[in-house]
Design a protein around this motif. Structure first.
Motif, mmCIF file in Angstrom:
data_model
loop_
_atom_site.group_PDB
_atom_site.id
_atom_site.type_symbol
_atom_site.label_atom_id
_atom_site.label_comp_id
_atom_site.label_asym_id
_atom_site.label_seq_id
_atom_site.Cartn_x
_atom_site.Cartn_y
_atom_site.Cartn_z
ATOM 1 N N ASN A 1 0.857 -1.183 0.000
ATOM 2 C CA ASN A 1 0.000 0.000 0.000
ATOM 3 C C ASN A 1 0.892 1.232 0.000
ATOM 4 O O ASN A 1 1.881 1.276 0.743
ATOM 5 C CB ASN A 1 -0.877 -0.020 1.267
ATOM 6 N N ASN A 2 0.577 2.220 -0.804
ATOM 7 C CA ASN A 2 1.467 3.382 -0.927
ATOM 8 C C ASN A 2 1.309 4.329 0.268
ATOM 9 O O ASN A 2 0.737 5.419 0.179
ATOM 10 C CB ASN A 2 1.228 4.114 -2.248
ATOM 11 N N LYS A 3 1.829 3.866 1.398
ATOM 12 C CA LYS A 3 1.851 4.703 2.594
ATOM 13 C C LYS A 3 2.977 4.220 3.513
ATOM 14 O O LYS A 3 3.519 3.122 3.350
ATOM 15 C CB LYS A 3 0.507 4.647 3.331
ATOM 16 N N ASP A 4 3.337 5.047 4.466
ATOM 17 C CA ASP A 4 4.339 4.731 5.493
ATOM 18 C C ASP A 4 5.650 4.237 4.857
ATOM 19 O O ASP A 4 6.099 4.811 3.885
ATOM 20 C CB ASP A 4 3.762 3.690 6.472
ATOM 21 N N ALA A 5 6.193 3.161 5.368
ATOM 22 C CA ALA A 5 7.506 2.694 4.907
ATOM 23 C C ALA A 5 7.507 2.302 3.441
ATOM 24 O O ALA A 5 8.550 2.342 2.775
ATOM 25 C CB ALA A 5 7.950 1.509 5.756
#
Length: 509
Positions: free
Chosen positions: A280-284
């Motif tokens: 998912n394109n978020k956080d790390a």
């Protein structure tokens, strides 16, 4: 002009509740009774709306009651069904379909071309909540002449007819549905399929009765009970005790053990499902070094050899070798040392790991949880610390539709029609409600391919997209699944390469 038919691939607790409500503990094939321990529940009876409509694992239940618009044979080639002919005109501005005559719905009312048109229009209406609405909306202005239907192409979609054999590609009864409404249909669904719903207890069991008016070959088993047994160990107990005669998706070591026992046999083939981990394109996961390290650290060959007992095929893209856009040149190396270097470049190490959550099912597919455990162990050695969160498959759909999956999420992706739009396309195109990764760079590469009329150019375009995705590490493909089915030697089972377990294909031995 009929399109080409495609030869694609070569080759709980609920169970306790069933006994409590009085169903036979030991089913008897000779008496026309068949009992199946199934690996999922059935959340909804409408195969065209809501999250259940895109769950490939329950399509076998739907296909027992409803007919797909265009059915697939066990080898995934297309076959005449409720439509006997279908195709485009020469300039791809119209579609043409011929409707089978003499078919009846389960309530005895006649199946008509109006049912086909109503189902297609309803599927293309965004208000109805069809998850594949963006495919069905591409044709409208249908006209009926006898048993012939024509429709105008709003936007050319090369896989429009292929989708008629895939998710949400079902015909529902216009008059009955308008009479009883959505709530009434959930309580008493009817179709034109080989079996009729006799009794349904949510989260417990489904009782089917053979349709005496079925237009095709009448099922061999008059009565079928499907127990919803979501725990893999319980499914093993069901088949081993004789409480069920057929089950599927059990651990591979249990498959090998059970088929060696007297009275039991099995079937295991590579199916059109793949195991993958959505990023998912978020956080790390916004850090390319972390994504590439997460992919390179995983030894897929070892997973297949040690955990899956050699069953299944490691893959590096979302295309299996049998799919139309498979490119064998796309390879992602297993290189833990390079993974460490990538993480170090972003300031991570085994002492200061990159941290995120990975979600997974447990028992939904053979060794799903154990594979994720092993992957987390491989990640730990290079400098990634992932916390495992277990969820039910229905929860995965809810989270994915809301773009709320964890940074990494295990999933099983089905693609029985083998087209790149239904493997890479819907999984990775940002505007798709089924994607997890949503970024403009990838959308810009995928967008022009949806309506490409030049087939060679279209397939080449998807191969280029797959190569880009592998380079950017936007997803972690793992394996093409081999599906284990164990059954009594008193039952013959024909395995469907889509992964759908169909009682209509079972006969007494």
């Amino acid at each position: 002009m009929k399109i080409n038919r495609r030869e694609l691939l070569g080759y709980s607790a609920a169970a306790l509740g069933v006994t409590a409500i009085g169903l036979p503990k030991i089913a008897r094939a000779a008496a026309g009774e068949l009992t199946i321990a199934y690996n999922v529940n059935l959340p909804s009876w409408d195969p065209t709306t809501g999250p259940s409509a895109v769950n490939p694992t329950i399509q076998g239940l739907y296909q027992s009651v409803f007919d797909q618009i265009i059915p697939q044979k066990p080898d995934l080639s297309f076959a005449p069904g409720l439509l006997t002919e279908w195709g485009w005109n020469d300039d791809r501005t119209k579609v043409m379909m011929t409707v089978r005559e003499g078919v009846k719905w389960h309530d005895g009312s006649p199946f008509t071309p109006e049912d086909v048109v109503w189902s297609l229009q309803r599927a293309g209406d965004e208000k109805t909540g069809n998850p594949i609405q963006f495919v069905w909306k591409n044709v409208n202005n249908f006209k009926i002449d006898g048993n012939k239907i024509t429709g105008d192409v709003v936007q050319f979609d090369p896989v429009y007819f292929k989708w008629m054999s895939f998710l949400t590609g079902y015909i529902l009864p216009k008059a009955y549905y308008e009479k009883v409404g959505a709530e009434g249909f959930e309580k008493a669904p009817i179709g034109t399929g080989p079996y009729m719903v006799e009794k349904f207890e949510r989260n417990a069991f489904l009782r089917l009765k053979a349709n005496p008016n079925y237009w095709g070959t009448k099922p061999a088993f008059e009565n079928v009970t499907i127990k919803f047994v979501t725990d893999a160990a319980s499914r093993v107990a069901e088949i081993e005790s004789g409480s069920s005669q057929v089950t599927l998706e059990i651990p591979y070591e249990e498959y090998d053990r059970l088929i060696a026992k007297d009275g039991l046999a099995g079937s295991i083939k590579n199916v059109s499902d793949i195991g993958m981990i959505f990023f998912n394109n978020k956080d790390a996961m916004l850090d390319k070094n972390v994504r590439q390290a997460a992919v390179m650290a995983v030894d897929k060959e070892l997973l297949v050899k040690r955990l899956l007992r050699g069953y299944g095929q490691p893959i590096d893209t979302l295309e299996t070798p049998e799919y139309a856009a498979y490119d064998p040149s796309i390879k992602v190396e297993h290189n833990p040392e390079k993974a460490k270097e990538l993480l170090a470049a972003s300031g991570y190490s085994t002492k200061k790991p990159a941290k995120f959550t990975i979600q997974t099912t447990k028992g939904f597919k053979p060794k799903d949880y154990e594979m994720v455990q092993a992957i987390v162990g491989m990640w730990r050695k290079v400098g990634i610390e992932a916390e495992i969160e277990v969820y039910e498959i229905a929860k995965h759909y809810e989270l994915r539709a809301a773009h709320k999956l964890a940074p990494a999420a295990f999933y099983n992706w089905g693609n029985s029609i083998g087209d790149p739009t239904t493997s890479t396309g819907f999984a990775m195109f940002g505007p798709s409600p089924h994607s997890s990764w949503k970024t403009d760079d990838l959308d810009a590469k995928i967008g022009p391919l949806w309506g490409e009329k030049d087939e060679a150019k279209r397939i080449a375009g998807w191969k280029a997209v797959d190569k880009y995705i592998a380079e950017e590490a936007y997803v972690l493909p793992l394996i093409q699944y081999a599906q284990p089915i164990v059954h009594s030697k008193k039952v013959n089972v024909v395995q469907h390469i889509s992964g759908a377990l169909l009682p209509a294909l079972m006969t007494p031995a």
